[in-house]
Motif scaffolding. Structure first.
Motif, PDB file in Angstrom:
ATOM      1  N   THR A 145       9.457   6.827  -1.636  1.00  0.00           N
ATOM      2  CA  THR A 145       9.664   7.350  -0.292  1.00  0.00           C
ATOM      3  C   THR A 145       8.943   6.501   0.754  1.00  0.00           C
ATOM      4  OG1 THR A 145       7.835   8.904  -0.634  1.00  0.00           O
ATOM      5  CG2 THR A 145      10.046   9.719  -1.075  1.00  0.00           C
ATOM      6  N   LEU A 146       7.745   6.036   0.438  1.00  0.00           N
ATOM      7  CA  LEU A 146       7.015   5.192   1.382  1.00  0.00           C
ATOM      8  C   LEU A 146       7.681   3.822   1.531  1.00  0.00           C
ATOM      9  CD1 LEU A 146       3.316   6.041   0.438  1.00  0.00           C
ATOM     10  CD2 LEU A 146       4.578   6.762   2.466  1.00  0.00           C
ATOM     11  N   MET A 147       8.269   3.322   0.441  1.00  0.00           N
ATOM     12  CA  MET A 147       8.998   2.066   0.537  1.00  0.00           C
ATOM     13  C   MET A 147      10.136   2.205   1.548  1.00  0.00           C
ATOM     14  SD  MET A 147      11.186  -0.104  -2.323  1.00  0.00           S
ATOM     15  CE  MET A 147      10.095   0.267  -3.679  1.00  0.00           C
ATOM     16  N   ALA A 148      10.829   3.323   1.495  1.00  0.00           N
ATOM     17  CA  ALA A 148      11.942   3.542   2.420  1.00  0.00           C
ATOM     18  C   ALA A 148      11.457   3.569   3.865  1.00  0.00           C
ATOM     19  CB  ALA A 148      12.650   4.852   2.080  1.00  0.00           C
ATOM     20  N   LEU A 149      10.280   4.192   4.101  1.00  0.00           N
ATOM     21  CA  LEU A 149       9.740   4.244   5.459  1.00  0.00           C
ATOM     22  C   LEU A 149       9.357   2.852   5.955  1.00  0.00           C
ATOM     23  CD1 LEU A 149       7.480   7.431   5.253  1.00  0.00           C
ATOM     24  CD2 LEU A 149       9.678   7.208   6.389  1.00  0.00           C
ATOM     25  N   PHE A 150       8.757   2.042   5.080  1.00  0.00           N
ATOM     26  CA  PHE A 150       8.362   0.686   5.466  1.00  0.00           C
ATOM     27  C   PHE A 150       9.586  -0.198   5.731  1.00  0.00           C
ATOM     28  CE2 PHE A 150       4.226   1.304   2.911  1.00  0.00           C
ATOM     29  CZ  PHE A 150       3.579   1.820   4.027  1.00  0.00           C
ATOM     30  N   ILE A 151      10.632  -0.001   4.939  1.00  0.00           N
ATOM     31  CA  ILE A 151      11.837  -0.819   5.106  1.00  0.00           C
ATOM     32  C   ILE A 151      12.604  -0.406   6.357  1.00  0.00           C
ATOM     33  CG2 ILE A 151      14.118  -1.280   4.078  1.00  0.00           C
ATOM     34  CD1 ILE A 151      12.750  -1.207   1.327  1.00  0.00           C
ATOM     35  N   ALA A 152      12.464   0.859   6.760  1.00  0.00           N
ATOM     36  CA  ALA A 152      13.232   1.376   7.909  1.00  0.00           C
ATOM     37  C   ALA A 152      13.001   0.562   9.173  1.00  0.00           C
ATOM     38  CB  ALA A 152      12.885   2.840   8.150  1.00  0.00           C
ATOM     39  N   ARG A 153      11.796  -0.010   9.311  1.00  0.00           N
ATOM     40  CA  ARG A 153      11.514  -0.768  10.531  1.00  0.00           C
ATOM     41  C   ARG A 153      12.305  -2.071  10.586  1.00  0.00           C
ATOM     42  NH1 ARG A 153       5.206  -2.088   9.885  1.00  0.00           N
ATOM     43  NH2 ARG A 153       5.271   0.127   9.353  1.00  0.00           N
ATOM     44  N   GLN A 154      12.926  -2.478   9.467  1.00  0.00           N
ATOM     45  CA  GLN A 154      13.736  -3.698   9.459  1.00  0.00           C
ATOM     46  C   GLN A 154      15.123  -3.468  10.039  1.00  0.00           C
ATOM     47  OE1 GLN A 154      13.841  -5.202   5.442  1.00  0.00           O
ATOM     48  NE2 GLN A 154      11.649  -5.659   5.377  1.00  0.00           N
ATOM     49  N   GLY A 155      15.503  -2.218  10.219  1.00  0.00           N
ATOM     50  CA  GLY A 155      16.808  -1.930  10.790  1.00  0.00           C
ATOM     51  C   GLY A 155      17.751  -1.257   9.812  1.00  0.00           C
TER      52      GLY A 155
ATOM     53  N   ALA B 127      14.507 -10.068   7.667  1.00  0.00           N
ATOM     54  CA  ALA B 127      14.641  -8.617   7.490  1.00  0.00           C
ATOM     55  C   ALA B 127      15.396  -8.350   6.199  1.00  0.00           C
ATOM     56  CB  ALA B 127      15.359  -7.998   8.679  1.00  0.00           C
ATOM     57  N   THR B 128      14.666  -8.134   5.121  1.00  0.00           N
ATOM     58  CA  THR B 128      15.283  -7.873   3.816  1.00  0.00           C
ATOM     59  C   THR B 128      14.350  -7.003   2.981  1.00  0.00           C
ATOM     60  OG1 THR B 128      15.995  -8.871   1.726  1.00  0.00           O
ATOM     61  CG2 THR B 128      14.367 -10.090   3.023  1.00  0.00           C
ATOM     62  N   PRO B 129      14.902  -6.064   2.220  1.00  0.00           N
ATOM     63  CA  PRO B 129      14.066  -5.244   1.342  1.00  0.00           C
ATOM     64  C   PRO B 129      13.726  -5.923   0.023  1.00  0.00           C
ATOM     65  CG  PRO B 129      16.327  -4.477   1.242  1.00  0.00           C
ATOM     66  CD  PRO B 129      16.302  -5.604   2.245  1.00  0.00           C
ATOM     67  N   VAL B 130      14.224  -7.130  -0.204  1.00  0.00           N
ATOM     68  CA  VAL B 130      13.999  -7.806  -1.496  1.00  0.00           C
ATOM     69  C   VAL B 130      12.519  -7.937  -1.846  1.00  0.00           C
ATOM     70  CG1 VAL B 130      14.273  -9.999  -2.734  1.00  0.00           C
ATOM     71  CG2 VAL B 130      16.213  -9.011  -1.510  1.00  0.00           C
ATOM     72  N   PRO B 131      11.615  -8.315  -0.900  1.00  0.00           N
ATOM     73  CA  PRO B 131      10.199  -8.419  -1.286  1.00  0.00           C
ATOM     74  C   PRO B 131       9.628  -7.119  -1.847  1.00  0.00           C
ATOM     75  CG  PRO B 131      10.568  -9.483   0.835  1.00  0.00           C
ATOM     76  CD  PRO B 131      11.840  -8.762   0.486  1.00  0.00           C
ATOM     77  N   PHE B 132      10.033  -5.982  -1.294  1.00  0.00           N
ATOM     78  CA  PHE B 132       9.538  -4.705  -1.808  1.00  0.00           C
ATOM     79  C   PHE B 132      10.003  -4.482  -3.242  1.00  0.00           C
ATOM     80  CE2 PHE B 132       9.136  -3.862   2.752  1.00  0.00           C
ATOM     81  CZ  PHE B 132       7.924  -3.208   2.803  1.00  0.00           C
ATOM     82  N   TRP B 133      11.284  -4.748  -3.506  1.00  0.00           N
ATOM     83  CA  TRP B 133      11.816  -4.529  -4.841  1.00  0.00           C
ATOM     84  C   TRP B 133      11.262  -5.542  -5.833  1.00  0.00           C
ATOM     85  CZ3 TRP B 133      14.404  -0.550  -6.913  1.00  0.00           C
ATOM     86  CH2 TRP B 133      14.890   0.412  -6.038  1.00  0.00           C
ATOM     87  N   ALA B 134      11.060  -6.769  -5.399  1.00  0.00           N
ATOM     88  CA  ALA B 134      10.493  -7.784  -6.286  1.00  0.00           C
ATOM     89  C   ALA B 134       9.069  -7.405  -6.692  1.00  0.00           C
ATOM     90  CB  ALA B 134      10.507  -9.150  -5.602  1.00  0.00           C
ATOM     91  N   ALA B 135       8.256  -7.018  -5.702  1.00  0.00           N
ATOM     92  CA  ALA B 135       6.876  -6.621  -6.003  1.00  0.00           C
ATOM     93  C   ALA B 135       6.839  -5.378  -6.883  1.00  0.00           C
ATOM     94  CB  ALA B 135       6.112  -6.373  -4.700  1.00  0.00           C
ATOM     95  N   SER B 136       7.713  -4.402  -6.593  1.00  0.00           N
ATOM     96  CA  SER B 136       7.747  -3.170  -7.390  1.00  0.00           C
ATOM     97  C   SER B 136       8.204  -3.445  -8.816  1.00  0.00           C
ATOM     98  CB  SER B 136       8.675  -2.151  -6.732  1.00  0.00           C
ATOM     99  OG  SER B 136       8.163  -1.725  -5.484  1.00  0.00           O
ATOM    100  N   ALA B 137       9.188  -4.330  -8.992  1.00  0.00           N
ATOM    101  CA  ALA B 137       9.665  -4.662 -10.335  1.00  0.00           C
ATOM    102  C   ALA B 137       8.571  -5.347 -11.145  1.00  0.00           C
ATOM    103  CB  ALA B 137      10.900  -5.562 -10.249  1.00  0.00           C
TER     104      ALA B 137
END
Length: 447
Positions: free
Chosen positions: A253-263, A415-425
């Motif tokens: 849920t926090l990942m989604a909030l952080f990514i939201a600022r990217q648009g 503006a991409t969510p890839v860094p979040f998913w890469a770090a989480s993986a």
């Protein structure tokens, strides 16, 4: 041991069917609220995120009682299960009181997440109704956990699947109104959930009263006074498990909030990835529940060698299924992305994201199986500490640093969510390795 594989597979498949039905509750509400109004969907999004965070943490506390009852079943102590079940109701009552207090007073959370004032009224009304729906939901979780421990999850699955047929029309009716009922927006979805939860609980109580399966447990004897020593044992097992689930959920849920600022483009692709991840997670979750029930059963029966064998069997099956589903996801990522969106930009960004989602799922499958079997050996604190350090620390904080400060291929400006998913993986992969090492140690024969 082929019979054990068959038993575990049937148990997992039955649990999976029920879990998918429960997931469909959320999908139904999202579609209905989205068709009613954009404001209703926004209120539902915020309110459901708060409710789910509260519910899954408390649910995890009660789900952790599975190995306790499965061991008592293996030890052929049915009346002990009944006594333990009655004591668990005190823990459930405490969980209900805590959860309802949070849901009825969400002001601090709404301010911290900076929810627009125009939405706060409907979110509060939505959560107030769900506060009333929480007790039957948690009591039904107790019933579900009992059935899983008894090796009879099909009764729960039938109720969950059948309740979906009630949930869909009720959500539409209460949300849009009709037949003399005014339209209630997102709050209507909450009222539909309340009706369904009490209906499911009522049917569960009827089954407990009428089915011969439960007769040896002597459940309906007079309630004993609280045995705080036993309840404390439940809490020592359940609280770390519940907090661990909370860490898992909030890392999403926090990942989604952080990514939201990217648009909206990044948020849309992340939502697709998160949805696919949640669906895939149901498979290792179901395997974990089934494996934990069988391992605890054989431990209660005094056959530690068979318990160890079943634990490794579950691990191998989860790893195999995880790799297979990840491979399918990787191969079909273009087609899956296009199913979710007609936007070429969303499809392109999501396609690149799903490669990381596939890697994430392999690690997720392994760690999920491990954490459930570790609970059968009363190992709960070390997994919680690992989750906090890696999922919140390396995964969430690391993804934030990569996305907004930059490192290597990520400049910190794209503006991409890839860094979040890469770090989480990567964080989840390390978690899976550590959990596998803990499991290997737990399953090592005593000398």
């Amino acid at each position: 041991m082929s019979s054990e594989l068959s038993t575990m597979s049937r148990h997992a498949a039955t649990v999976l069917a029920g879990q998918l039905a429960v997931m469909a509750f959320g999908v139904t509400d999202t579609i209905v609220a989205g068709r009613h109004a954009q404001e209703s969907l926004a209120a539902l999004s915020v309110g459901s995120a708060i409710f789910i965070s509260v519910y899954v943490a408390l649910m995890g506390v009660l789900q952790a009682l599975l190995p306790v009852w499965a061991e008592q079943r293996g030890a052929r102590n049915p009346e002990g299960i009944g006594r333990s079940l009655r004591q668990s109701l005190y823990l459930c009552a405490l969980a209900c009181a805590l959860g309802m207090a949070i849901l009825l007073s969400p002001g601090a959370v709404l301010r911290w997440t900076e929810v627009p004032p125009a939405l706060q009224g409907e979110v509060r009304r939505y959560l107030a109704v769900l506060a009333l729906a929480l007790p039957p939901a948690l009591l039904f979780r107790v019933y579900s956990t009992l059935n899983q421990a008894l090796g009879r999850p099909q009764l729960v699955t039938w109720l969950q699947v059948a309740s979906l047929a009630v949930k869909i029309p009720l959500s539409a009716w209460f949300t849009f109104g009709g037949a003399g009922l005014p339209a209630q927006g997102a709050v209507g979805c909450a009222w539909a959930t309340l009706v369904v939860n009490y209906t499911m609980l009522g049917l569960a109580l009827w089954l407990l009263r009428t089915q011969d399966l439960y007769a040896p447990l002597a459940i309906w004897r007079r309630m004993e006074r609280p045995d705080w020593r036993q309840i404390g044992g439940f809490a020592r097992l359940g609280l770390p498990a519940g907090l661990a689930i909370l860490v898992e959920v909030t890392s999403f849920t926090l990942m989604a909030l952080f990514i939201a600022r990217q648009g909206t483009l990044s948020s849309a692709s992340h939502q697709i990835a998160a949805n696919l991840t949640a669906v895939l997670y149901m498979v290792p979750l179901s395997l974990g529940i089934a494996a934990s029930a069988r391992v605890s059963y054989w431990r209660g029966a005094g056959d530690e060698a068979r318990a160890r064998h079943v634990g490794w069997m579950g691990f191998q099956l989860a790893a195999l299924m995880g790799c297979a589903l990840a491979a399918i996801l990787f191969i079909a990522k273009d087609h899956l992305a296009s199913l979710y969106s007609s936007s070429a930009d969303v499809v392109a960004l999501t396609t690149g994201l799903l490669g990381w989602v596939a890697a994430y799922h392999v690690a997720d499958a392994v760690q999920t199986l491990c954490v459930f079997v570790l609970r059968s050996y009363r190992i709960t604190v070390a997994p919680l500490v690992t989750y906090c350090t890696l999922l919140w620390g390396a995964g969430l904080a690391g993804g934030y640093a990569l996305a907004y400060q930059g490192w290597g291929p990520w400049s910190g400006q794209a503006a991409t969510p890839v860094p979040f998913w890469a770090a989480s993986a990567l964080a989840l992969a390390v978690t899976a390795v550590l959990f596998a090492a803990m499991l290997a140690r737990a399953l090592r024969p005593a000398r």
